[in-house]
Design an enzyme around this catalytic site. Sequence first.
Site, mmCIF file in Angstrom:
data_model
loop_
_atom_site.group_PDB
_atom_site.id
_atom_site.type_symbol
_atom_site.label_atom_id
_atom_site.label_comp_id
_atom_site.label_asym_id
_atom_site.label_seq_id
_atom_site.Cartn_x
_atom_site.Cartn_y
_atom_site.Cartn_z
ATOM 1 N N CYS A 34 0.847 -1.202 0.000
ATOM 2 C CA CYS A 34 0.000 0.000 0.000
ATOM 3 C C CYS A 34 0.879 1.247 0.000
ATOM 4 O O CYS A 34 2.023 1.233 0.440
ATOM 5 C CB CYS A 34 -0.882 -0.033 1.236
ATOM 6 S SG CYS A 34 -1.816 1.469 1.533
ATOM 7 N N HIS A 35 0.292 2.346 -0.480
ATOM 8 C CA HIS A 35 1.003 3.622 -0.499
ATOM 9 C C HIS A 35 1.492 4.045 0.885
ATOM 10 O O HIS A 35 2.505 4.728 1.015
ATOM 11 C CB HIS A 35 0.078 4.719 -1.061
ATOM 12 C CG HIS A 35 0.505 5.164 -2.414
ATOM 13 N ND1 HIS A 35 -0.186 4.837 -3.553
ATOM 14 C CD2 HIS A 35 1.579 5.874 -2.815
ATOM 15 C CE1 HIS A 35 0.452 5.348 -4.591
ATOM 16 N NE2 HIS A 35 1.513 5.974 -4.174
ATOM 17 N N THR A 36 0.755 3.656 1.916
ATOM 18 C CA THR A 36 1.140 4.080 3.273
ATOM 19 C C THR A 36 2.499 3.481 3.663
ATOM 20 O O THR A 36 3.286 4.121 4.357
ATOM 21 C CB THR A 36 0.039 3.698 4.274
ATOM 22 O OG1 THR A 36 -1.175 4.280 3.821
ATOM 23 C CG2 THR A 36 0.336 4.208 5.662
ATOM 24 N N HIS A 56 0.677 -3.719 5.993
ATOM 25 C CA HIS A 56 -0.546 -3.683 6.812
ATOM 26 C C HIS A 56 -1.769 -4.152 6.010
ATOM 27 O O HIS A 56 -2.893 -3.865 6.390
ATOM 28 C CB HIS A 56 -0.761 -2.265 7.357
ATOM 29 C CG HIS A 56 -0.900 -1.243 6.272
ATOM 30 N ND1 HIS A 56 0.179 -0.700 5.611
ATOM 31 C CD2 HIS A 56 -1.992 -0.706 5.689
ATOM 32 C CE1 HIS A 56 -0.245 0.131 4.691
ATOM 33 N NE2 HIS A 56 -1.568 0.145 4.699
ATOM 34 N N GLU A 57 -1.543 -4.842 4.882
ATOM 35 C CA GLU A 57 -2.682 -5.404 4.133
ATOM 36 C C GLU A 57 -2.488 -6.912 4.063
ATOM 37 O O GLU A 57 -2.223 -7.466 3.002
ATOM 38 C CB GLU A 57 -2.701 -4.848 2.699
ATOM 39 C CG GLU A 57 -3.463 -3.562 2.538
ATOM 40 C CD GLU A 57 -3.747 -3.223 1.074
ATOM 41 O OE1 GLU A 57 -4.341 -2.167 0.849
ATOM 42 O OE2 GLU A 57 -3.387 -3.985 0.155
ATOM 43 N N CYS A 86 -11.409 -0.177 20.491
ATOM 44 C CA CYS A 86 -10.863 -0.477 21.812
ATOM 45 C C CYS A 86 -11.929 -0.905 22.810
ATOM 46 O O CYS A 86 -11.635 -1.587 23.782
ATOM 47 C CB CYS A 86 -10.121 0.748 22.331
ATOM 48 S SG CYS A 86 -11.205 2.124 22.787
ATOM 49 N N CYS A 89 -13.090 3.784 24.747
ATOM 50 C CA CYS A 89 -13.012 5.241 24.553
ATOM 51 C C CYS A 89 -14.427 5.822 24.568
ATOM 52 O O CYS A 89 -15.410 5.085 24.532
ATOM 53 C CB CYS A 89 -12.295 5.548 23.234
ATOM 54 S SG CYS A 89 -13.294 5.146 21.785
ATOM 55 N N CYS A 92 -16.595 4.351 21.697
ATOM 56 C CA CYS A 92 -16.999 2.958 21.917
ATOM 57 C C CYS A 92 -18.037 2.871 23.038
ATOM 58 O O CYS A 92 -19.020 2.141 22.930
ATOM 59 C CB CYS A 92 -15.779 2.102 22.277
ATOM 60 S SG CYS A 92 -14.738 1.731 20.862
ATOM 61 N N CYS A 100 -14.168 5.179 16.905
ATOM 62 C CA CYS A 100 -13.063 4.890 17.833
ATOM 63 C C CYS A 100 -11.752 5.339 17.195
ATOM 64 O O CYS A 100 -11.515 5.095 16.028
ATOM 65 C CB CYS A 100 -13.008 3.393 18.123
ATOM 66 S SG CYS A 100 -11.606 2.922 19.156
ATOM 67 N N ARG A 109 6.384 -8.243 19.777
ATOM 68 C CA ARG A 109 6.929 -9.574 20.045
ATOM 69 C C ARG A 109 7.856 -10.071 18.935
ATOM 70 O O ARG A 109 8.287 -11.203 18.938
ATOM 71 C CB ARG A 109 5.774 -10.582 20.221
ATOM 72 C CG ARG A 109 4.871 -10.212 21.375
ATOM 73 C CD ARG A 109 4.045 -11.366 21.843
ATOM 74 N NE ARG A 109 3.128 -10.935 22.897
ATOM 75 C CZ ARG A 109 3.464 -10.885 24.188
ATOM 76 N NH1 ARG A 109 4.669 -11.244 24.596
ATOM 77 N NH2 ARG A 109 2.582 -10.470 25.088
ATOM 78 N N CYS A 156 -7.104 -2.615 3.657
ATOM 79 C CA CYS A 156 -6.807 -1.174 3.672
ATOM 80 C C CYS A 156 -7.442 -0.449 2.492
ATOM 81 O O CYS A 156 -8.433 0.243 2.641
ATOM 82 C CB CYS A 156 -5.312 -0.949 3.724
ATOM 83 S SG CYS A 156 -4.865 0.782 3.746
ATOM 84 N N ARG A 353 -2.375 -2.617 -7.509
ATOM 85 C CA ARG A 353 -1.814 -3.241 -6.317
ATOM 86 C C ARG A 353 -0.836 -4.338 -6.713
ATOM 87 O O ARG A 353 -1.136 -5.156 -7.584
ATOM 88 C CB ARG A 353 -2.910 -3.904 -5.470
ATOM 89 C CG ARG A 353 -3.495 -3.052 -4.375
ATOM 90 C CD ARG A 353 -2.471 -2.724 -3.294
ATOM 91 N NE ARG A 353 -3.089 -2.020 -2.182
ATOM 92 C CZ ARG A 353 -3.236 -0.692 -2.113
ATOM 93 N NH1 ARG A 353 -2.815 0.080 -3.090
ATOM 94 N NH2 ARG A 353 -3.799 -0.128 -1.052
HETATM 95 ZN ZN LIG Z 1 -2.848 1.073 3.428
HETATM 96 ZN ZN LIG Z 2 -12.738 2.943 21.199
#
Ligand SMILES: [Zn+2]
Ligand SMILES: [Zn+2]
Length: 358
Positions: A34-36, A56-57, A86, A89, A92, A100, A109, A156, A353
């Site tokens: 992804c671009h991110t 993250h995809e 979460c 918050c 939520c 959220c 880890r 994403c 992609r």
């Molecule tokens: Zn992304």
């Molecule tokens: Zn939340």
Amino acid sequence: MLLEPGAPVVIEEIVIDPPGPGEVLIRLAASGVCHTDLHVKNMKGMGMSFPILLGHEGAGYVEAVGEGVTTLVPGDPVVIAYRAPCGDCPACLRGDPRRCWMALRAKQRIHRKNGGDLLTQVLRCGTFSTHTVVHHKAAIKMPKEMPLDKACLLACGVVTGVGATLNTAPVWAGARVAVIGCGGVGLSVIQGARIAHAKQIIAVDLSPTKLEWAKKFGATDVVNAAEVDAVAKVRELSGEGVDFAYEAVGLPKCIDQAVRMLAYAGTATHIGLPESNASVTLDLGDMDTGFYWNKAKLCVCHCGDALPSNDFPLLAQLYLQGKLDLDGMVTKTIGLEDVEEAFEMMETGDVIRSVILF
Ligand SMILES: [Zn+2]
Ligand SMILES: [Zn+2]
């Protein structure tokens, strides 16, 4: 992984601690690029501490579950969500988890085998890796028949674009829609508008290639903003402006255009990631297109304002029913060693992609 600001990505062996309470170990099958991830690299880590594990995809299989995890078992196919509300918050607690701003995360880890440093996982995911550990609520179970090399896209780009049209500014049947920017997110906006039965979908971009893609995914009209005044052309094509304009670029000029191409009481949505010093000036007083007199609305969409536990299975169903085209969004499948090349292709713009297969 990225070892230091400005350096190219490198592949190294990792060592992973067993998943802790509420966590799951995932063996990845596929990850979109992804671009991110490119942003993180180009913007020197965007404030994250090095070394950084990108990606993250991701989609894969649960390999082990930590104490207290009862909703997943080893072997379950999952997509990793970087937003897992979460539960605690103010949003939520009032029953509005789509607003959220926190996300549940596992403890760090994953270590470099060489030296033992802990890796920061991009957006709590870290999917450019054979394995990762995430919070169990961030691992969203997929139907068995859902191919994971397509499912990863849901995490994403696709949920962001489709979610903008379903959650952020829901398109009604018969609406007129404009989409500025036809990369992976913009094409997903187009698909979302098509799924929501928009009667007109006008795609705007500077690239003839991307405008061709846009037609394939459901655009009824295309406007090349390099050749014509995009606002004037969209207003002409739609009669009096559009009910919804989505901008998936992140440039101030595009947000201004999105607002000015609206019909009376229309809604513009800003999706693209802006530069940190970006700002936009909106015309308020023009009697035809000014923000005030045109009774315009401007929304911001983060990751499709998704509720992954609800939205990922829905998107998988739309794919399996043939309503959401994911196959056409995979331009190229690559190996982990091809990530730098995938970044370069992204900069030149000829790829929707690239998907890493493990
Ligand atoms: Zn992304
Ligand atoms: Zn939340």
